[in-house]
Design a protein around this motif. Structure first.
Motif, short mmCIF file in Angstrom:
data_model
loop_
_atom_site.label_atom_id
_atom_site.label_comp_id
_atom_site.label_asym_id
_atom_site.label_seq_id
_atom_site.Cartn_x
_atom_site.Cartn_y
_atom_site.Cartn_z
N GLY A 44 1.31 -1.31 -0.41
CA GLY A 44 -0.36 0.45 -0.32
C GLY A 44 0.81 1.23 -0.37
O GLY A 44 2.31 1.59 0.06
N TYR A 45 -0.03 2.64 -0.99
CA TYR A 45 0.62 3.59 -0.25
C TYR A 45 0.11 4.89 0.10
O TYR A 45 -1.36 4.84 0.12
CB TYR A 45 1.80 4.30 -1.51
CG TYR A 45 0.82 4.31 -2.31
CD1 TYR A 45 0.00 5.45 -3.17
CD2 TYR A 45 -0.26 3.23 -3.42
CE1 TYR A 45 -1.10 5.74 -4.03
CE2 TYR A 45 -1.47 3.16 -4.54
CZ TYR A 45 -1.72 4.86 -4.95
OH TYR A 45 -2.47 5.23 -5.68
N ALA A 46 0.04 5.97 0.14
CA ALA A 46 0.05 6.94 0.58
C ALA A 46 0.78 8.68 -0.17
O ALA A 46 1.52 9.08 0.51
CB ALA A 46 -0.40 6.98 2.39
N ASP A 47 0.07 9.03 -1.27
CA ASP A 47 0.80 10.33 -1.95
C ASP A 47 0.61 11.25 -1.21
O ASP A 47 0.46 12.27 -2.46
CB ASP A 47 0.55 9.77 -2.83
CG ASP A 47 -0.82 10.21 -3.38
OD1 ASP A 47 -2.13 9.96 -3.19
OD2 ASP A 47 -1.36 9.67 -4.46
N HIS A 48 -0.30 11.42 -0.20
CA HIS A 48 -0.98 12.87 0.31
C HIS A 48 -0.75 13.47 1.84
O HIS A 48 -0.79 11.37 2.40
CB HIS A 48 -1.88 13.13 0.18
CG HIS A 48 -3.02 11.99 0.31
ND1 HIS A 48 -3.01 11.28 -0.01
CD2 HIS A 48 -3.86 12.43 1.51
CE1 HIS A 48 -4.44 10.75 0.02
NE2 HIS A 48 -4.68 11.53 1.63
#
Length: 465
Positions: A307-311
């Protein structure tokens, strides 16, 4: 204007818990200015904060009532005050609203005396013609200014004199304190750099809402100059001063400071997507690549590998597509080399197995013996025959024989059924799967599987079921 500013100051200090201070308000303030509400504070709260303040006011009526006034040969200060009150048909402390300016009578009387003495000095002592005063010539104006500046007499307020260069007379200042009974009490007077304490005055101090009384005298004047413990200087971020204990305090991790008031710090939990730790005053959005799913988070969690979080301020991580994983910073997805390496390994293994099977398709195994054993027609091979039937619903598979010298076995296009007995032996059956009871002996020949059975029933393939 001054009353409002003082009430606002008291209200703000009440909200942050700055209690037990002694204030010294300034300006022209009306009586009872501390008993009105303002902004977010009630009249009771403002009055509670103002209790004990010390104000400096002009002394209207001098205290030595027996002093003879300079402008009257036979009247004392006390006689003048009583005469004035008598003409107003009232007494001291019982003044009606219509004559509320009673205290200004003393300053008015002194002003009349000052101008009378100045005119006497200019007209009689210095012989300045009245016509020059009437004409307001510069010379006459200068004479009047000089005479006023040299005023020095005993007035109703006290001794009236001017300090060189000052426009106001050097009168007497009275220090008053608002005490617990709601009244302003005189505690001292100040005139020409001399402080005189009232002999019967009691100074009230408060500590944690407890009132402490101190009797004033000249011998106890050291009390006015005693050192107080200074308030601590808290860091710009991280801690707030608790005025009740004079200590720096911080909100617990996972919370932020809402306000500091009389009851101490008021902290609220950080919302999802934010965190607070190490004494942060406010909650901070989670950095890119991290998330906080719930409230009261002290430290944001790092996004997992998938998973990722770009903000900033993320409450959950976005899943990566198949074949990709989170970058080192957790802000994007990148190609997963291990995923594609495993796919290549599977493809290579499948191709190798297929090549092996296809290579074995049509492979003939040499027969060393065909004979009837225990009622079964058994074919024995010289080497392993690689026939291993995998299908559970059919216990046999198709085979063909050639070169055995037995017509029933070598007939063209004739297929028999076979059941695996051993890596080197097979039981031969009729096409219907029935045992062959006739003896078909031979010691030569070959056996193999026709396509596609060589592909399906081969030990080179993994189990099908």
């Amino acid at each position: 204007m001054f009353e409002l500013r003082n009430r606002l100051l008291l209200c703000e200090n009440y909200k942050i818990g700055f209690l037990n201070a002694i204030y010294m308000p300034f300006g022209w303030l009306k009586q009872g200015w501390w008993s009105e509400s303002v902004s977010e504070c009630s009249a009771h709260q403002v009055n509670h904060m103002a209790m004990g303040f010390i104000a400096a006011n002009a002394l209207h009526w001098r205290r030595d009532n027996n002093s003879v006034l300079s402008c009257s040969a036979n009247m004392t200060a006390g006689h003048l005050r009583q005469t004035w009150l008598k003409r107003q048909r009232t007494s001291s402390g019982n003044l009606e609203a219509g004559i509320a300016l009673a205290n200004e009578a003393a300053s008015t009387a002194d002003a009349v005396c000052m101008f009378a003495q100045a005119l006497h000095k200019v007209l009689l002592d210095r012989a300045v013609p009245l016509r020059e005063l009437s004409a307001r010539t510069p010379a006459a104006y200068a004479e009047i200014q000089d005479a006023l500046s040299h005023s020095d007499f005993e007035g109703a307020q006290g001794r009236v004199t001017f300090t060189p260069g000052m426009a106001e007379p050097s009168g007497t200042i009275v220090l008053q304190q608002l005490q617990s009974d709601g009244g302003l009490i005189d505690i001292a007077t100040y005139q020409q750099a001399h402080l005189t304490l009232e002999p019967s005055a009691i100074l009230q101090l408060r500590f944690d809402d407890e009132t402490v009384c101190a009797h004033l005298s000249m011998s106890s004047s050291a009390l006015l100059g005693s050192c107080l413990v200074p308030y601590l200087q808290c860091p710009a971020r991280g801690e707030e001063l608790d005025f009740r204990t004079n200590t720096c305090q911080a909100c617990p991790d996972g919370t932020e400071l809402k306000q500091s008031g009389p009851d101490g710090l008021i902290c609220t939990r950080c919302g999802p997507g934010t965190y607070a730790s190490n004494g942060h005053v406010t909650c901070t959005p989670c950095p890119v690549g991290t998330y906080a799913p719930g409230e009261g988070t002290p430290i944001c969690s790092t996004c997992p590998l998938d998973g990722y979080a770009d903000h900033t301020g993320a409450t959950a991580c976005t899943p990566c597509p198949q074949g990709m994983l989170s970058s080192r910073d957790g802000n994007m997805c990148v190609i997963d080399p291990y995923y594609y390496a495993s796919l290549l390994s599977i493809c290579f293994f499948s191709m190798f197995s297929a090549l092996t099977v296809f290579a074995s398709c049509g492979y003939k195994t040499r027969i060393t013996d065909v004979s009837l054993t225990d009622g079964k027609l058994v074919a024995t091979t010289l080497t392993e025959h690689y026939i291993a039937h995998r299908w559970r619903f059919a216990p046999t598979t198709w085979v063909t024989l050639s070169g055995t010298g037995v017509h029933e076995l070598d007939a063209p296009q004739r297929c028999l059924r076979a059941r695996r007995l051993h890596p080197l032996s097979l039981e031969l059956l009729t096409p219907e799967g029935e045992p062959i009871s006739a003896d078909r002996c031979s010691s030569v020949g070959y056996i193999h599987q026709p396509f596609p059975m060589a592909f399906v029933d081969s030990v080179h393939m993994p189990p099908m079921i």
